[in-house]
Write a protein that holds these residues in place. Structure first.
Motif, PDB file in Angstrom:
ATOM      1  N   LEU A   1      -7.058  88.550 -33.847  1.00 50.77           N
ATOM      2  CA  LEU A   1      -7.253  87.262 -33.178  1.00 50.77           C
ATOM      3  C   LEU A   1      -8.145  86.363 -34.043  1.00 50.77           C
ATOM      4  O   LEU A   1      -7.902  85.157 -34.155  1.00 50.77           O
ATOM      5  N   CYS A   2      -9.158  86.957 -34.660  1.00 49.25           N
ATOM      6  CA  CYS A   2     -10.081  86.204 -35.532  1.00 49.25           C
ATOM      7  C   CYS A   2      -9.366  85.632 -36.746  1.00 49.25           C
ATOM      8  O   CYS A   2      -9.539  84.448 -37.080  1.00 49.25           O
ATOM      9  N   VAL A   3      -8.584  86.463 -37.439  1.00 49.31           N
ATOM     10  CA  VAL A   3      -7.926  85.978 -38.661  1.00 49.31           C
ATOM     11  C   VAL A   3      -6.832  84.959 -38.322  1.00 49.31           C
ATOM     12  O   VAL A   3      -6.622  83.998 -39.067  1.00 49.31           O
ATOM     13  N   LEU A   4      -6.153  85.143 -37.187  1.00 50.22           N
ATOM     14  CA  LEU A   4      -5.149  84.161 -36.767  1.00 50.22           C
ATOM     15  C   LEU A   4      -5.812  82.822 -36.431  1.00 50.22           C
ATOM     16  O   LEU A   4      -5.286  81.757 -36.750  1.00 50.22           O
ATOM     17  N   TYR A   5      -6.965  82.893 -35.785  1.00 51.19           N
ATOM     18  CA  TYR A   5      -7.730  81.684 -35.448  1.00 51.19           C
ATOM     19  C   TYR A   5      -8.111  80.934 -36.726  1.00 51.19           C
ATOM     20  O   TYR A   5      -7.992  79.706 -36.806  1.00 51.19           O
ATOM     21  N   ALA A   6      -8.578  81.690 -37.740  1.00 54.63           N
ATOM     22  CA  ALA A   6      -8.955  81.081 -39.016  1.00 54.63           C
ATOM     23  C   ALA A   6      -7.756  80.381 -39.659  1.00 54.63           C
ATOM     24  O   ALA A   6      -7.879  79.272 -40.190  1.00 54.63           O
ATOM     25  N   CYS A   7      -6.595  81.028 -39.594  1.00 53.30           N
ATOM     26  CA  CYS A   7      -5.369  80.431 -40.147  1.00 53.30           C
ATOM     27  C   CYS A   7      -4.997  79.154 -39.402  1.00 53.30           C
ATOM     28  O   CYS A   7      -4.611  78.147 -40.011  1.00 53.30           O
ATOM     29  N   SER A   8      -5.123  79.199 -38.077  1.00 61.02           N
ATOM     30  CA  SER A   8      -4.750  78.064 -37.239  1.00 61.02           C
ATOM     31  C   SER A   8      -5.559  76.827 -37.595  1.00 61.02           C
ATOM     32  O   SER A   8      -5.016  75.718 -37.689  1.00 61.02           O
ATOM     33  N   HIS A   9      -6.869  77.015 -37.791  1.00 59.01           N
ATOM     34  CA  HIS A   9      -7.737  75.860 -38.038  1.00 59.01           C
ATOM     35  C   HIS A   9      -7.814  75.462 -39.505  1.00 59.01           C
ATOM     36  O   HIS A   9      -8.586  74.573 -39.862  1.00 59.01           O
ATOM     37  N   ALA A  10      -7.018  76.137 -40.327  1.00 55.45           N
ATOM     38  CA  ALA A  10      -6.915  75.721 -41.726  1.00 55.45           C
ATOM     39  C   ALA A  10      -5.485  75.326 -42.068  1.00 55.45           C
ATOM     40  O   ALA A  10      -5.200  74.951 -43.198  1.00 55.45           O
ATOM     41  N   GLY A  11      -4.572  75.431 -41.090  1.00 55.35           N
ATOM     42  CA  GLY A  11      -3.179  75.048 -41.310  1.00 55.35           C
ATOM     43  C   GLY A  11      -2.416  75.992 -42.209  1.00 55.35           C
ATOM     44  O   GLY A  11      -1.434  75.599 -42.851  1.00 55.35           O
ATOM     45  N   LEU A  12      -2.841  77.264 -42.258  1.00 61.63           N
ATOM     46  CA  LEU A  12      -2.201  78.248 -43.146  1.00 61.63           C
ATOM     47  C   LEU A  12      -1.085  78.978 -42.400  1.00 61.63           C
ATOM     48  O   LEU A  12      -1.269  80.095 -41.901  1.00 61.63           O
ATOM     49  N   VAL A  13       0.067  78.348 -42.321  1.00 58.03           N
ATOM     50  CA  VAL A  13       1.172  78.855 -41.505  1.00 58.03           C
ATOM     51  C   VAL A  13       1.704  80.188 -42.029  1.00 58.03           C
ATOM     52  O   VAL A  13       1.831  81.163 -41.268  1.00 58.03           O
ATOM     53  N   GLU A  14       2.019  80.256 -43.316  1.00 56.36           N
ATOM     54  CA  GLU A  14       2.598  81.492 -43.871  1.00 56.36           C
ATOM     55  C   GLU A  14       1.632  82.671 -43.752  1.00 56.36           C
ATOM     56  O   GLU A  14       2.021  83.778 -43.415  1.00 56.36           O
ATOM     57  N   ARG A  15       0.361  82.392 -44.031  1.00 62.10           N
ATOM     58  CA  ARG A  15      -0.638  83.457 -43.945  1.00 62.10           C
ATOM     59  C   ARG A  15      -0.798  83.919 -42.495  1.00 62.10           C
ATOM     60  O   ARG A  15      -0.934  85.107 -42.216  1.00 62.10           O
TER      61      ARG A  15
ATOM     62  N   THR B   1     -13.000  80.046 -44.089  1.00 56.67           N
ATOM     63  CA  THR B   1     -11.690  80.692 -44.011  1.00 56.67           C
ATOM     64  C   THR B   1     -11.511  81.787 -45.053  1.00 56.67           C
ATOM     65  O   THR B   1     -11.076  82.901 -44.735  1.00 56.67           O
ATOM     66  N   ASN B   2     -11.853  81.496 -46.292  1.00 61.47           N
ATOM     67  CA  ASN B   2     -11.677  82.493 -47.355  1.00 61.47           C
ATOM     68  C   ASN B   2     -12.545  83.725 -47.118  1.00 61.47           C
ATOM     69  O   ASN B   2     -12.127  84.850 -47.407  1.00 61.47           O
ATOM     70  N   MET B   3     -13.755  83.499 -46.589  1.00 66.15           N
ATOM     71  CA  MET B   3     -14.634  84.637 -46.302  1.00 66.15           C
ATOM     72  C   MET B   3     -14.052  85.482 -45.169  1.00 66.15           C
ATOM     73  O   MET B   3     -14.202  86.706 -45.169  1.00 66.15           O
ATOM     74  N   THR B   4     -13.370  84.855 -44.217  1.00 70.31           N
ATOM     75  CA  THR B   4     -12.705  85.600 -43.137  1.00 70.31           C
ATOM     76  C   THR B   4     -11.691  86.576 -43.725  1.00 70.31           C
ATOM     77  O   THR B   4     -11.661  87.756 -43.358  1.00 70.31           O
ATOM     78  N   PHE B   5     -10.875  86.081 -44.657  1.00 66.76           N
ATOM     79  CA  PHE B   5      -9.865  86.941 -45.286  1.00 66.76           C
ATOM     80  C   PHE B   5     -10.518  88.029 -46.149  1.00 66.76           C
ATOM     81  O   PHE B   5     -10.048  89.167 -46.189  1.00 66.76           O
ATOM     82  N   GLU B   6     -11.612  87.659 -46.826  1.00 65.76           N
ATOM     83  CA  GLU B   6     -12.311  88.619 -47.684  1.00 65.76           C
ATOM     84  C   GLU B   6     -12.900  89.758 -46.845  1.00 65.76           C
ATOM     85  O   GLU B   6     -12.831  90.933 -47.230  1.00 65.76           O
ATOM     86  N   LEU B   7     -13.482  89.411 -45.707  1.00 67.13           N
ATOM     87  CA  LEU B   7     -14.052  90.431 -44.810  1.00 67.13           C
ATOM     88  C   LEU B   7     -12.965  91.354 -44.273  1.00 67.13           C
ATOM     89  O   LEU B   7     -13.155  92.560 -44.160  1.00 67.13           O
ATOM     90  N   PHE B   8     -11.806  90.764 -43.939  1.00 68.93           N
ATOM     91  CA  PHE B   8     -10.693  91.567 -43.450  1.00 68.93           C
ATOM     92  C   PHE B   8     -10.269  92.580 -44.516  1.00 68.93           C
ATOM     93  O   PHE B   8     -10.008  93.747 -44.222  1.00 68.93           O
ATOM     94  N   LYS B   9     -10.258  92.121 -45.759  1.00 73.37           N
ATOM     95  CA  LYS B   9      -9.908  92.995 -46.885  1.00 73.37           C
ATOM     96  C   LYS B   9     -10.960  94.095 -47.066  1.00 73.37           C
ATOM     97  O   LYS B   9     -10.634  95.265 -47.288  1.00 73.37           O
ATOM     98  N   GLN B  10     -12.235  93.726 -46.954  1.00 76.66           N
ATOM     99  CA  GLN B  10     -13.331  94.697 -47.095  1.00 76.66           C
ATOM    100  C   GLN B  10     -13.253  95.780 -46.018  1.00 76.66           C
ATOM    101  O   GLN B  10     -13.557  96.949 -46.281  1.00 76.66           O
ATOM    102  N   MET B  11     -12.861  95.384 -44.820  1.00 80.48           N
ATOM    103  CA  MET B  11     -12.720  96.363 -43.732  1.00 80.48           C
ATOM    104  C   MET B  11     -11.768  97.484 -44.139  1.00 80.48           C
ATOM    105  O   MET B  11     -12.039  98.667 -43.911  1.00 80.48           O
TER     106      MET B  11
END
Length: 600
Positions: free
Chosen positions: A334-348, A311-321
């Motif tokens: 869709l990718c970052v939302l999926y990562a949030c969904s499967h980690a329970g990160l509602v606010e993010r 999950t953290n690497m997903t966010f890091e890659l998004f930032k690098q982009m």
């Protein structure tokens, strides 16, 4: 008076640089322009274009052609069109360049409009113009227009040309008309890599993986044809879809030998292959090695990270982009939302959902389904219901399914029952949703409705998808169903499961048979939960693979809660790494723990 003798003055020496002739100047300009096109050097190219205008050389058709090509390659098709409009003499080459410019820059409608305009000017298409027009039809999936172009090619005799014929094959394949593609392919007097690649891609898109691989093998035996990045990415896509890791590795080797391993298109397919086959470290390695990364490559890596709970690497890659100027698109979010969904990160998750509009992207039903899934899994069911009510489009089956899953996880039978009534109003839905509906009604004690959901499945001729798990050994795939006893090593597999059962019970495992009643269909209820397909596949891996090798199991349905618990115990008792992919995500079990953190 004495005079000094006259000292003769030396005449200044003038070194005359020969003035280049018009022809030499033209040739030098052309060479320089071609070099700048190759290097995609826009600032210098603009300066050179200004010089061409000042010297009045823009009237030369071939120079106009090179300028159009320059703007096309630097992704400025409208500038290419401007050069075309200002050109007083338009040859078929000039028309070809500007049509190709729009086709290559994903503006197919404009390419076809120019093609039509060209015909009105009495210019006949040639072996360069036809492929650009058919490519545009392929992008638009306009089989009807493509068929008209095919007829035109037949009338003008260009159908036998290898470039035109190959583009027609490719167009039919991309439009999903594999029968037409095969017919043209079979009648071609000569085939090139484009025609072969088009057929392989077409069969891979249709899910006919065996035929795609058979054609690829046949292509490799053809003299003088070879492969390109499109061929390799299509075959790798087949390996990804079928999780053929060993074959995919061999094709990766071929990519390396042919120097296509650094192509961003091949790189995207390789990342997808390793990601889908449970070797995420291989995906990272490919990502790091590709020097020029397009959006497809970034998205492929994001998907792999999200599915593997990185999950953290997903966010890091998004930032690098963002730091490299790469704009995210529909799939990225869709990718970052999926990562949030499967980690329970509602606010993010809510943050990324809102951020889409800053990039001018309107959320689609897929994004809403993922947001509903995120809220539902986190137990925020009323908020999820509110999202569904406020959607700008009608809720899809996926949206309702996500909400039902949330209800099921948190035991909200009343809401699940209400949603089931709404879903039934949709009419035809998939077998998976019907099972969810039946379970929702059963949990609420509405047995008649539960029976009706099952009956609807039977009446519509929809069969519940059989739960299967498979594991790869060498070049062979071993597939198991629940209670399967057809495998050659059945005796050893079941013996291993018995041994494991005793060890697991000593370690504290207690079977939860409620999952049998809720999730398994009628004829499977008699089977003991310990013989679910994934457990059989894992047992096979334990008796077949060396201890240092991870056991990678693929499954077509969601892993049940009891099996998830059991596999954690198996990993602890055996000291083995077990990687399981269900229809939702990857689970990596090691030393009694799972990377999903029991949140899936």
């Amino acid at each position: 008076m004495l005079r000094h003798p006259q000292i003769p003055r030396t005449q200044p020496v003038h070194h005359h640089t020969p003035v280049p002739t018009f022809q030499e100047h033209y040739r030098n300009l052309t060479k320089l322009l071609l070099s700048l096109t190759h290097s995609r050097s826009l600032p210098k190219g603009l300066q050179l274009h200004a010089h061409v205008i000042k010297t009045g050389l823009q009237t030369i058709p071939l120079l106009s052609h090179h300028l159009i090509n320059f703007y096309s390659k630097t992704q400025l098709p409208h500038s290419a069109h401007k050069v075309f409009d200002e050109s007083p003499h338009r040859s078929s080459t000039t028309w070809s360049s500007v049509i190709s410019s729009y086709a290559q820059n994903e503006l197919p409608l404009l390419a076809l409009r120019l093609f039509r305009r060209m015909l009105h000017h009495g210019v006949r298409p040639d072996d360069h113009i036809f492929p650009s027009a058919t490519k545009s039809c392929a992008i638009l999936a306009r089989f009807d227009v493509g068929q008209s172009l095919h007829c035109f090619a037949l009338k003008t005799g260009y159908d036998s040309d290898v470039f035109v014929g190959s583009s027609i094959v490719d167009m039919y394949a991309k439009c999903g008309e594999i029968g037409w593609a095969r017919k043209v392919f079979g009648e071609m007097p000569e085939r090139n890599v484009v025609s072969w690649s088009g057929m392989i891609y077409g069969y891979s898109q249709m899910g006919e993986d065996e035929e795609a691989l058979r054609l690829f093998k046949q292509l490799l035996m053809e003299d003088g044809v070879g492969v390109n990045d499109f061929t390799l990415s299509s075959v790798l896509r087949v390996c990804s879809a079928s999780t053929l890791l060993e074959l995919g590795k061999q094709i990766h080797g071929l990519c390396f030998k042919t120097c296509f391993d650094l192509s961003c298109f091949v790189g995207s397919s390789l990342i997808s292959l390793y990601g889908k086959c449970g070797v995420v470290e291989g995906a990272y390695q490919v990502f790091e090695e590709v020097p020029v990364r397009n959006l497809g490559l970034w998205n492929a890596m994001l998907i792999a990270c999200a599915q593997h709970a990185h999950t953290n690497m997903t966010f890091e890659l998004f930032k690098q982009m963002g730091s490299v100027g790469m704009r995210p698109n529909f799939i990225t979010f869709l990718c970052v939302l999926y990562a949030c969904s499967h980690a329970g990160l509602v606010e993010r998750g809510q943050y990324y959902f809102d951020l889409m509009k800053d990039y001018g992207i309107e959320p689609g039903w897929q994004h809403y389904a993922t947001l509903v899934d995120l809220l539902g899994r986190a137990g925020k069911l009323q908020e999820a219901v509110q999202v569904v009510k406020e959607m700008p489009m009608e809720p899809t089956e996926s949206v309702w399914g996500a909400l039902l899953t949330g209800c099921k996880i948190h035991g909200n039978t009343e809401l699940a029952s209400y949603i089931a009534d709404r879903v039934f109003e949709l009419g035809l839905v998939t077998s998976g949703v019907h099972v969810l509906l039946s379970n929702a009604y059963a949990a609420a004690g509405r047995w008649e409705e539960a029976a009706r959901a099952r009956k609807t499945l039977r009446d519509q001729g929809i069969k519940k998808e059989t739960g299967l798990s498979w594991v790869e050994e060498g070049n062979r795939m071993h597939t198991f169903a629940v209670g399967d006893r057809s495998h050659a090593k059945t005796v050893e597999i079941y013996k291993k499961l018995e041994e494991l059962g005793e060890e697991m019970e000593k370690a504290g495992y207690v079977a939860d048979t409620s999952f049998v009643l809720k999730e398994v269909d009628g004829d499977e209820k008699n089977q003991t939960i310990r013989y679910h397909s994934e457990r059989l596949a894992i047992a096979f891996g334990l008796i077949s693979f060396p201890k240092e090798r991870p056991i990678r199991v693929m499954k077509n349905l969601r892993v049940c809660g009891d099996c998830h618990t059991a596999i954690k115990f198996i990993s602890k008792c055996t000291g083995r790494v077990i990687i399981l992919r269900d229809n939702n995500r990857f689970h990596r079990f090691e030393d009694g723990k799972c990377t999903c953190g029991d949140y899936w």
